[in-house]
Design an enzyme around this catalytic site. Structure first.
Site, PDB file in Angstrom:
ATOM      1  N   SER A 286     -53.831  85.081  25.814  1.00  0.00           N
ATOM      2  CA  SER A 286     -52.852  85.599  26.773  1.00  0.00           C
ATOM      3  C   SER A 286     -52.080  86.755  26.168  1.00  0.00           C
ATOM      4  CB  SER A 286     -51.894  84.468  27.132  1.00  0.00           C
ATOM      5  OG  SER A 286     -50.775  84.975  27.830  1.00  0.00           O
TER       6      SER A 286
ATOM      7  N   TYR B 222     -46.288  76.598  24.657  1.00  0.00           N
ATOM      8  CA  TYR B 222     -47.502  77.115  25.298  1.00  0.00           C
ATOM      9  C   TYR B 222     -47.958  78.402  24.599  1.00  0.00           C
ATOM     10  CZ  TYR B 222     -50.148  80.174  28.310  1.00  0.00           C
ATOM     11  OH  TYR B 222     -51.083  81.074  28.759  1.00  0.00           O
TER      12      TYR B 222
ATOM     13  N   LYS C 247     -51.465  79.456  22.040  1.00  0.00           N
ATOM     14  CA  LYS C 247     -52.410  80.566  22.159  1.00  0.00           C
ATOM     15  C   LYS C 247     -52.509  81.314  20.821  1.00  0.00           C
ATOM     16  CE  LYS C 247     -53.745  79.733  26.251  1.00  0.00           C
ATOM     17  NZ  LYS C 247     -55.099  79.167  26.440  1.00  0.00           N
TER      18      LYS C 247
HETATM   19  C1  UD1 Z   1     -46.268  83.422  33.018  1.00  0.00           C
HETATM   20  C2  UD1 Z   1     -45.914  82.897  31.662  1.00  0.00           C
HETATM   21  C3  UD1 Z   1     -46.984  83.339  30.703  1.00  0.00           C
HETATM   22  C4  UD1 Z   1     -48.313  82.785  31.136  1.00  0.00           C
HETATM   23  C5  UD1 Z   1     -48.615  83.186  32.568  1.00  0.00           C
HETATM   24  C6  UD1 Z   1     -49.797  82.373  33.041  1.00  0.00           C
HETATM   25  C7  UD1 Z   1     -43.474  82.690  31.639  1.00  0.00           C
HETATM   26  C8  UD1 Z   1     -42.224  83.223  31.081  1.00  0.00           C
HETATM   27  N1  UD1 Z   1     -44.589  83.340  31.284  1.00  0.00           N
HETATM   28  O1  UD1 Z   1     -46.307  84.864  32.929  1.00  0.00           O
HETATM   29  O2  UD1 Z   1     -46.691  82.890  29.404  1.00  0.00           O
HETATM   30  O3  UD1 Z   1     -49.320  83.258  30.297  1.00  0.00           O
HETATM   31  O4  UD1 Z   1     -47.522  82.905  33.414  1.00  0.00           O
HETATM   32  O5  UD1 Z   1     -50.125  82.702  34.346  1.00  0.00           O
HETATM   33  O6  UD1 Z   1     -43.492  81.716  32.368  1.00  0.00           O
HETATM   34  N2  UD1 Z   1     -41.147  85.997  39.356  1.00  0.00           N
HETATM   35  C9  UD1 Z   1     -40.150  86.001  40.328  1.00  0.00           C
HETATM   36  N3  UD1 Z   1     -40.038  84.911  41.149  1.00  0.00           N
HETATM   37  C10 UD1 Z   1     -40.863  83.810  41.035  1.00  0.00           C
HETATM   38  C11 UD1 Z   1     -41.879  83.822  40.044  1.00  0.00           C
HETATM   39  C12 UD1 Z   1     -41.981  84.926  39.208  1.00  0.00           C
HETATM   40  O7  UD1 Z   1     -39.408  86.958  40.449  1.00  0.00           O
HETATM   41  O8  UD1 Z   1     -40.687  82.853  41.792  1.00  0.00           O
HETATM   42  C13 UD1 Z   1     -41.303  87.171  38.485  1.00  0.00           C
HETATM   43  C14 UD1 Z   1     -41.119  86.862  37.013  1.00  0.00           C
HETATM   44  O9  UD1 Z   1     -39.794  86.966  36.649  1.00  0.00           O
HETATM   45  C15 UD1 Z   1     -42.025  87.940  36.375  1.00  0.00           C
HETATM   46  C16 UD1 Z   1     -43.127  88.150  37.403  1.00  0.00           C
HETATM   47  O10 UD1 Z   1     -42.613  87.651  38.635  1.00  0.00           O
HETATM   48  O11 UD1 Z   1     -41.320  89.133  36.238  1.00  0.00           O
HETATM   49  C17 UD1 Z   1     -44.399  87.426  37.071  1.00  0.00           C
HETATM   50  O12 UD1 Z   1     -44.106  86.058  36.835  1.00  0.00           O
HETATM   51  P1  UD1 Z   1     -45.252  84.967  36.603  1.00  0.00           P
HETATM   52  O13 UD1 Z   1     -46.259  85.060  37.679  1.00  0.00           O
HETATM   53  O14 UD1 Z   1     -44.590  83.650  36.370  1.00  0.00           O
HETATM   54  O15 UD1 Z   1     -45.979  85.471  35.287  1.00  0.00           O
HETATM   55  P2  UD1 Z   1     -45.371  85.747  33.832  1.00  0.00           P
HETATM   56  O16 UD1 Z   1     -43.993  85.288  33.697  1.00  0.00           O
HETATM   57  O17 UD1 Z   1     -45.652  87.167  33.512  1.00  0.00           O
END
Ligand code: UD1
Length: 337
Positions: free
Chosen positions: A125, A150, A154
């Site tokens: 990742s 997690y 990795k």
């Molecule tokens: C997350 C994990 C990452 C993992 C990946 C697997 C965290 C901090 N990181 O990545 O380690 O490898 O998932 O798929 O959990 N967001 C919102 N509202 C929401 C959900 C997300 O605003 O309800 C935003 C988050 O703040 C981020 C972006 O959307 O900026 C992407 O979020 P997400 O899909 O959870 O991925 P990551 O956080 O990048």
């Protein structure tokens, strides 16, 4: 040519099984169904016309792993997806993560080490980079202290594989995924999050469908053009194809090192608001959302430098964000109908 896909009924695993079968590989899936369902096999058959072998097995059970490799001693390559991946859960229950993601990995490598030749692809990742200082992120960017168990699994997984390849006949490729989204365009397979989705795209599609009241946008005060965080969202089918190419590279002995690492992303960063806009465009729906505080542990931005994947691996992501969002939306509608 027989290939083992662990976690082959999961989100990325099932899409990779489809691409492998499309390329003529014989696939054996191992999955413990902890976060997947046997129903996924039907989707794989609907797309490819071929039922892969499926062994329900828990890779944390060393004896089962040994028995599996004895039974399937003609496996030429392993793509290892089986792992837990929820950041928050890993903080609550670290040992579950070390057992699932590390113990199981060790048992598989112990069996591969006995072989005259073995080829291993590992699901890593971009989380290993933490908040990288330079965008886009190259494979040479420093690996930073993990922010969760997690993420640590990795990093440790990558280290274990690197050390084992030095003293064995195992060749390996570490694939560092950015943010996989979307589903097969047929909508026969896709992402099936358990409970409330933690990831952005399934939360958006469920909200679009009316299952959730509104999306919480975690932070609009990041130092980015629109204030929301930036990620590199990659269509899962593009990602799946990279696994087939990586496996072929090892099987054809085209790798130049015992362990090679590739970033798998599109090279393009998109903000949360841009992802929302893309959803609204492809679905024709207005997405209800509210701005909330930042989510703890989130980084500002991450997107891939794809030069190495493009030029050395010979792979490039083809789908746009809109195409990926459209496929995610089609899948959401299909599973709710
Ligand atoms: C997350 C994990 C990452 C993992 C990946 C697997 C965290 C901090 N990181 O990545 O380690 O490898 O998932 O798929 O959990 N967001 C919102 N509202 C929401 C959900 C997300 O605003 O309800 C935003 C988050 O703040 C981020 C972006 O959307 O900026 C992407 O979020 P997400 O899909 O959870 O991925 P990551 O956080 O990048």
């Amino acid at each position: 040519m027989k290939v083992l896909v662990t976690g082959g009924l999961g989100f990325i695993g099932s899409h990779t099984v489809v691409e492998l079968q499309n390329e003529g590989f014989d696939v054996v899936i191992v999955d413990n169904l902890s976060n997947s369902s046997e129903e996924v096999l039907k989707g794989i058959v609907a797309i490819t016309g071929k039922l892969p072998i499926f062994e329900k097995l828990d890779l944390r059970d060393k004896k089962s792993v040994q028995d599996f490799f004895q039974k399937h001693n003609d496996v030429k390559g392993v793509i290892h997806f089986a792992a837990s991946k929820a950041v928050g859960e890993s903080v609550e229950n670290p040992l579950l993560y070390y057992e699932n993601n590390i113990a199981a990995l060790v048992y598989i490598l112990q069996e591969l080490e006995k072989k005259e030749e073995a080829n291993f692809i590992f699901s890593s990742s971009c989380t290993v980079y933490g908040q990288a200082e330079v965008m886009p992120i190259t494979e040479n960017a420093p690996v930073q202290t993990a922010m969760s168990p997690y993420g640590n699994t990795k990093q440790i997984g990558e280290e274990i594989i690197t050390e084992v390849t030095r003293v064995s006949n195992i060749n390996a490729i570490l694939l560092r995924y950015f943010n996989p989204i979307g589903s097969h365009p047929s909508a026969e397979i896709g992402e099936l999050p358990l409970g409330v989705p933690q990831n952005l795209v399934p939360f958006i599609t469920q909200t679009g469908f009316g299952l959730r009241k509104e999306l919480s946008v975690f932070g609009d005060d990041y130092p980015t053009p629109d204030g929301t965080a930036i990620r590199d969202y990659i269509h899962v089918v593009d990602l799946a194809k990279a696994h087939v190419i990586a496996l072929q590279r090892l099987l054809n002995k085209k790798n130049v090192e015992k362990v090679e690492t590739f970033n798998l992303g599109t090279g393009k960063g998109s903000s949360v608001l841009e992802v929302i806009k893309s959803f609204e465009k492809v679905s024709g729906k207005k997405l209800p959302y509210k701005i909330c505080p930042r989510r703890e542990g989130d980084i500002t931005e991450a997107y891939a430098n794809t030069d190495k994947a493009n030029n050395v691996l010979g792979w490039k992501a083809k789908s746009t964000l809109d195409e990926a969002m459209a496929s995610a939306w089609k899948w959401e509608q299909k599973i709710r109908s």
